[in-house]
Design an enzyme around this catalytic site. Sequence first.
Site, PDB file in Angstrom:
ATOM      1  NE  ARG A 219      44.117  38.695  52.103  1.00  0.00           N
ATOM      2  CZ  ARG A 219      44.477  40.149  51.539  1.00  0.00           C
ATOM      3  NH1 ARG A 219      45.360  39.951  50.481  1.00  0.00           N
ATOM      4  NH2 ARG A 219      43.925  41.199  51.814  1.00  0.00           N
TER       5      ARG A 219
ATOM      6  CB  SER B 264      49.416  46.396  54.945  1.00  0.00           C
ATOM      7  OG  SER B 264      50.332  46.951  54.102  1.00  0.00           O
TER       8      SER B 264
ATOM      9  CG  HIS C 128      42.502  50.619  41.840  1.00  0.00           C
ATOM     10  ND1 HIS C 128      42.252  49.499  42.168  1.00  0.00           N
ATOM     11  CD2 HIS C 128      43.297  51.402  42.963  1.00  0.00           C
ATOM     12  CE1 HIS C 128      42.889  49.242  43.233  1.00  0.00           C
ATOM     13  NE2 HIS C 128      43.475  50.326  43.755  1.00  0.00           N
TER      14      HIS C 128
ATOM     15  N   GLY D 166      49.747  54.291  47.650  1.00  0.00           N
ATOM     16  CA  GLY D 166      49.678  54.258  46.159  1.00  0.00           C
ATOM     17  C   GLY D 166      50.051  52.645  45.750  1.00  0.00           C
ATOM     18  CD  GLU D 167      47.377  48.975  45.181  1.00  0.00           C
ATOM     19  OE1 GLU D 167      47.507  47.672  45.644  1.00  0.00           O
ATOM     20  OE2 GLU D 167      46.483  49.259  44.702  1.00  0.00           O
TER      21      GLU D 167
END
Length: 333
Positions: A279, A173, A38, A106-107
């Site tokens: 989570r 996901s 990141h 990616g983000e």
Amino acid sequence: MIRFGYKASAEQFPPAELLRYGVLAEELGFDSVFVSDHLQPWRHDGGHAPAALPWLGALAARTERVLIGTSVLTPSFRYHPAVVAQAFATLGCLAPERVVLGVGSGESLNEVPLGIPWPDGKERFARLKEAVQLIQRLWREDRVTFEGQYYRTENATIYDKPEIPVPVYIGASGPSATRLAGRIADGFITTSGKGRELYTDTLLPAVREGAEKASRKIDDLDLLIEVKVSFDDDHEKARQDTRHWGALALTPDEKTGVEDPIEMQRRADALPVERTATRWIVSSDHDEHAEKIAGYLDMGFKHLVFHAPGPDQERFLRLYSERILPQLRSRVS
């Protein structure tokens, strides 16, 4: 083969401290160490973001047995895929058969701050697929001329590469990228903490479908899941530790368009612990904890990488190696 690994929280600890935890994980019997790549962490205060590539080189030099890799790196924006191919080929030479390239689409948190226009999911998927195909060609062939929609090379050669190519795992996901993992990758990566049906009815069948379309067997793929766990003798401490990673409990609508760690932190810190803990497998009972984790083995996952949210990672690693891993290994055997 069933493996149990350690997720090195690059967003939470400075590089040297994180390296110490990775080395300790090998000493305590963990099978793998994975790190995310990141540019920015999920929170500003107390956040960290060491570069994964030099950190993995240091980990390779300090360890002898443990499998190491990224979970995950995006090979399609900050890096040209050929640069990723070169870097991981070098790592593969330094630590033969111990390196994994885990990739994802990616983000925006990592790419938009560099002035990269953030495309929709369809384009990100297409870029990921093309990048992986180019990386694999560069590892198999010499003088690769590649003319894709997004990436090009002309007579490109990776001169130093291991005899056995580095495995590529695709993180996903949703069903499309998961089917892609089944078709072209050596492994599949996903994360825990969502409804059981997502894994049993959507993701794992999609991996199988992708593998079968490519005349492959799902048994030949490593099925990896990052399991979010918060385990401590003090149950309330285990709950409170999840606050640092509150961003994981934000809904997609709450996170979409947020590229600033300060704003992401503000939104995460506004959540009650009842939400931040959702989570994670939170427990102070090692039998109960191991039983909940075993559910992912029962689904068919073969590689469980444990991510703990607390500040005392050495305590976590020692508790897990003493109380949880023996139970899981006994169950597998």
